[in-house]
Design an enzyme around this catalytic site. Structure first.
Site, PDB file in Angstrom:
ATOM      1  N   LYS A  39       0.830  -1.204   0.000  1.00  0.00           N
ATOM      2  CA  LYS A  39       0.000   0.000   0.000  1.00  0.00           C
ATOM      3  C   LYS A  39       0.861   1.248   0.000  1.00  0.00           C
ATOM      4  O   LYS A  39       0.573   2.227  -0.694  1.00  0.00           O
ATOM      5  CB  LYS A  39      -0.936  -0.032   1.210  1.00  0.00           C
ATOM      6  CG  LYS A  39      -1.813   1.199   1.368  1.00  0.00           C
ATOM      7  CD  LYS A  39      -1.248   2.238   2.333  1.00  0.00           C
ATOM      8  CE  LYS A  39      -1.172   1.689   3.747  1.00  0.00           C
ATOM      9  NZ  LYS A  39      -0.698   2.717   4.716  1.00  0.00           N
ATOM     10  N   GLY A  64      -4.478   7.185   5.939  1.00  0.00           N
ATOM     11  CA  GLY A  64      -3.518   8.234   6.254  1.00  0.00           C
ATOM     12  C   GLY A  64      -2.777   8.731   5.037  1.00  0.00           C
ATOM     13  O   GLY A  64      -2.506   9.930   4.909  1.00  0.00           O
ATOM     14  N   SER A 109       3.609  11.786  12.529  1.00  0.00           N
ATOM     15  CA  SER A 109       3.580  10.898  11.368  1.00  0.00           C
ATOM     16  C   SER A 109       4.579  11.342  10.317  1.00  0.00           C
ATOM     17  O   SER A 109       4.634  12.530   9.956  1.00  0.00           O
ATOM     18  CB  SER A 109       2.178  10.872  10.742  1.00  0.00           C
ATOM     19  OG  SER A 109       2.175  10.098   9.557  1.00  0.00           O
ATOM     20  N   GLN A 116       4.182  10.670   7.375  1.00  0.00           N
ATOM     21  CA  GLN A 116       3.376  10.959   6.184  1.00  0.00           C
ATOM     22  C   GLN A 116       3.270  12.451   5.913  1.00  0.00           C
ATOM     23  O   GLN A 116       3.072  12.858   4.762  1.00  0.00           O
ATOM     24  CB  GLN A 116       1.979  10.360   6.332  1.00  0.00           C
ATOM     25  CG  GLN A 116       1.959   8.840   6.287  1.00  0.00           C
ATOM     26  CD  GLN A 116       0.595   8.260   6.637  1.00  0.00           C
ATOM     27  OE1 GLN A 116      -0.293   8.983   7.102  1.00  0.00           O
ATOM     28  NE2 GLN A 116       0.427   6.974   6.425  1.00  0.00           N
ATOM     29  N   GLU A 160       4.521   0.167  12.479  1.00  0.00           N
ATOM     30  CA  GLU A 160       3.388  -0.590  11.948  1.00  0.00           C
ATOM     31  C   GLU A 160       3.533  -2.092  12.197  1.00  0.00           C
ATOM     32  O   GLU A 160       2.561  -2.845  12.081  1.00  0.00           O
ATOM     33  CB  GLU A 160       3.205  -0.315  10.461  1.00  0.00           C
ATOM     34  CG  GLU A 160       4.361  -0.723   9.582  1.00  0.00           C
ATOM     35  CD  GLU A 160       4.256  -0.072   8.206  1.00  0.00           C
ATOM     36  OE1 GLU A 160       4.283  -0.820   7.214  1.00  0.00           O
ATOM     37  OE2 GLU A 160       4.165   1.158   8.134  1.00  0.00           O
ATOM     38  N   HIS A 188      -2.975   6.664  14.831  1.00  0.00           N
ATOM     39  CA  HIS A 188      -3.228   5.874  13.622  1.00  0.00           C
ATOM     40  C   HIS A 188      -4.732   5.594  13.491  1.00  0.00           C
ATOM     41  O   HIS A 188      -5.556   6.354  13.994  1.00  0.00           O
ATOM     42  CB  HIS A 188      -2.398   4.598  13.657  1.00  0.00           C
ATOM     43  CG  HIS A 188      -0.996   4.807  13.186  1.00  0.00           C
ATOM     44  ND1 HIS A 188      -0.413   4.066  12.174  1.00  0.00           N
ATOM     45  CD2 HIS A 188      -0.055   5.706  13.567  1.00  0.00           C
ATOM     46  CE1 HIS A 188       0.823   4.484  11.962  1.00  0.00           C
ATOM     47  NE2 HIS A 188       1.064   5.478  12.804  1.00  0.00           N
ATOM     48  N   ARG A 209      -3.587   2.758  18.824  1.00  0.00           N
ATOM     49  CA  ARG A 209      -3.188   1.351  18.853  1.00  0.00           C
ATOM     50  C   ARG A 209      -2.645   0.913  20.207  1.00  0.00           C
ATOM     51  O   ARG A 209      -2.760  -0.263  20.567  1.00  0.00           O
ATOM     52  CB  ARG A 209      -2.156   1.065  17.743  1.00  0.00           C
ATOM     53  CG  ARG A 209      -2.786   0.993  16.365  1.00  0.00           C
ATOM     54  CD  ARG A 209      -1.773   0.650  15.294  1.00  0.00           C
ATOM     55  NE  ARG A 209      -2.443   0.563  13.988  1.00  0.00           N
ATOM     56  CZ  ARG A 209      -1.817   0.608  12.818  1.00  0.00           C
ATOM     57  NH1 ARG A 209      -0.497   0.743  12.787  1.00  0.00           N
ATOM     58  NH2 ARG A 209      -2.498   0.517  11.696  1.00  0.00           N
ATOM     59  N   ARG A 230      -4.502  -3.722  11.332  1.00  0.00           N
ATOM     60  CA  ARG A 230      -3.422  -4.385  12.075  1.00  0.00           C
ATOM     61  C   ARG A 230      -3.896  -4.891  13.432  1.00  0.00           C
ATOM     62  O   ARG A 230      -3.352  -5.863  13.952  1.00  0.00           O
ATOM     63  CB  ARG A 230      -2.217  -3.465  12.193  1.00  0.00           C
ATOM     64  CG  ARG A 230      -1.714  -3.010  10.818  1.00  0.00           C
ATOM     65  CD  ARG A 230      -0.264  -2.664  10.790  1.00  0.00           C
ATOM     66  NE  ARG A 230       0.081  -1.982   9.555  1.00  0.00           N
ATOM     67  CZ  ARG A 230       0.280  -2.586   8.386  1.00  0.00           C
ATOM     68  NH1 ARG A 230       0.176  -3.904   8.292  1.00  0.00           N
ATOM     69  NH2 ARG A 230       0.575  -1.891   7.301  1.00  0.00           N
ATOM     70  N   LYS A 277      -8.707  -2.805   4.153  1.00  0.00           N
ATOM     71  CA  LYS A 277      -7.994  -1.531   4.037  1.00  0.00           C
ATOM     72  C   LYS A 277      -6.713  -1.698   3.228  1.00  0.00           C
ATOM     73  O   LYS A 277      -6.386  -0.867   2.380  1.00  0.00           O
ATOM     74  CB  LYS A 277      -7.695  -1.006   5.435  1.00  0.00           C
ATOM     75  CG  LYS A 277      -6.930   0.301   5.498  1.00  0.00           C
ATOM     76  CD  LYS A 277      -6.772   0.728   6.943  1.00  0.00           C
ATOM     77  CE  LYS A 277      -5.826   1.896   7.085  1.00  0.00           C
ATOM     78  NZ  LYS A 277      -6.282   3.102   6.374  1.00  0.00           N
TER      79      LYS A 277
END
Length: 461
Positions: free
Chosen positions: A35, A117, A191, A193, A341, A368, A372, A417, A442
């Site tokens: 992904k 995300g 993050s 990202q 992750e 996330h 988590r 996850r 996902k």
């Protein structure tokens, strides 16, 4: 302990009973594409100077949301007619990016990010290059994910953003068909990202981008390396003059045909299964070199006693007799700041160990798909036979003090996850009922079928 977000307790769904391993595994697993790589390549292909073909693409909810976001901005994305084991290849044809005219509600084009995300952090800088009004929104749960850094970045780049001031979706901006670029400073502590989203579109900014991270930490740096490698592979000049600083030079993004590697982070539950059920798990077409953080499994799983070896293009994990057969797993102290992750799968292993473990460097996982850390603590503690506490939240991680377990409900919290971590424990704990195994769509829609096939290889009746 905090209450995990995204609980679906108000919307009962059919639960999925995690299958128990009846014997040592002898499994052969071929996984769909990454992904992380797929959504980066989709963005770059959309901004390239010609059509690109994406081969062996991942077809999942997250990648589907990215495809639809790009299409809504005018990018052409079509099947080529060539198809791999998990779906057709894609041809991406760039176009002049166009947002929407302001509607009566003032939102213009609404882009649905779901709970992805990569979509909510990668699309806004790209959509700022479009002409017209764009609103970034997603699932109700996504509105709790941190977006303040993306919003602040757009403002620093000269984009006029309208939002509620709470640093979350939805937010709206009107693109003028260009972004000035230049030098900006952000805090990407929550993050990586945030960094990747800016870097991916930066070659198309008029002045490129000099991006500086000023936060205390920067999680998941291999994902930034992945972004930089993908940019350079398309001819973009990216310099990193010092840690935490990236200079993307303005210029064309070359059209390119790419093959998407299998998702190595999605390999984590399958590889971990060898240590739990015993036997061997072969992961097909494991890349010789990669920027995926899942590659760290090669060095992490031997810490629990697995033998990990390459056999041609494959990776073979041998767990010996496994926990099912009486093997003991050691307690470990791990820093997973490189690859958070992987934490849910590794917490599942630590829960089955013979001694305490501490897993740190994962505080950012609170932002996330769900929190988590809170979710793992709640789910594992819900399995403890005597009602005591096996998992305790730390500021930057979790402490795991293994306890005898028994079957009980396992909440996925809309987090793929979390769902797969429950499946790992279910290999040796009868009665683990995952409330929403469908959330694995996902990034891995085929998970239930692949997991059932894995477990069946251990049925020696």
């Amino acid at each position: 302990m905090q209450t995990p977000k995204n609980s679906r307790s108000t919307t009962p769904l059919p639960s999925w009973r995690a299958p128990v391993a009846a014997g040592a595994l002898s499994a052969d697993v071929a996984l769909p594409g990454s992904k992380s790589l797929m959504n980066r390549e989709l963005v770059l292909a959309a901004l390239a100077n010609g059509p690109s073909t994406i081969r062996l693409p991942l077809h999942s909810r997250d990648t589907g949301l990215m495809v639809e976001a790009l299409r809504s901005l005018g990018v052409g994305i079509e099947s080529t007619g060539d198809s791999g084991p998990y779906g057709p290849d894609l041809r991406v044809t760039p176009a002049v990016l166009t947002g929407g005219a302001p509607t009566e509600g003032g939102h213009g084009l609404r882009i649905d990010c779901g709970l992805a995300g990569t979509v909510m952090r990668f699309i806004p800088p790209l959509a700022a290059l479009a002409t017209g009004r764009v609103t970034i929104d997603g699932d109700e749960s996504a509105r709790r994910r941190p977006m303040r850094t993306t919003i602040a970045s757009l403002v620093a780049l000269g984009v006029d953003v309208i939002d509620d001031g709470d640093g979350s979706m939805p937010f709206t901006f009107t693109g003028a068909g260009a972004v000035r670029g230049g030098a900006i400073t952000i805090d990407a502590s929550q993050s990586s990202q945030f960094v990747s989203g800016l870097l991916l579109s930066a070659p198309r900014f008029d002045e490129g981008l000099v991006l500086r991270h000023a936060g205390e930490r920067l999680p998941s740096t291999p994902h930034i390396d992945m972004t930089v490698d993908a940019l350079r592979a398309r001819g973009v000049v990216v310099d990193q003059p010092e840690p935490g600083v990236w200079h993307v030079h303005p210029g064309p993004i070359a059209a390119r045909d790419v093959v998407i590697e299998p998702d190595l982070s999605n390999a984590a539950p399958f590889a971990a299964a060898a240590l739990v059920a015993g036997g061997t798990v072969r992961i097909r077409t494991w890349p010789a070199e990669t920027t995926q953080v899942g590659a760290d499994l090669e060095s992490l799983l031997p810490l629990w006693g697995a033998t990990v070896a390459r056999d041609g293009d494959d990776l073979v994990v041998d767990g010996g007799v496994g926990v099912r057969g009486g093997a003991t797993l050691p307690g470990l102290d791990l820093d997973l700041s490189r690859g958070g992750e992987l934490a849910p799968a590794l917490v599942a292993l630590a829960t089955l160990a013979d001694g305490p473990s501490t897993i740190t460097g994962i505080g950012h996982l609170r932002g996330h798909e769900t929190d988590r850390l809170a979710a793992l603590a709640a789910d594992v503690n819900g399995l403890v036979a005597d009602g005591s506490t096996a998992v305790t939240e730390l500021e930057d991680g979790l402490r795991i003090d293994p306890r005898p377990l028994r079957g009980a409900p396992w909440a996925a919290y809309e987090d793929h996850r979390m769902a797969t971590a429950g499946a790992i424990l279910g290999l040796v704990v009868d009665g683990v009922d995952v409330d929403d195994i469908g959330t694995t769509a996902k990034t891995l829609p085929q998970f239930p079928e692949l997991w059932a096939a894995l477990v069946q290889t251990g049925d020696h009746s």
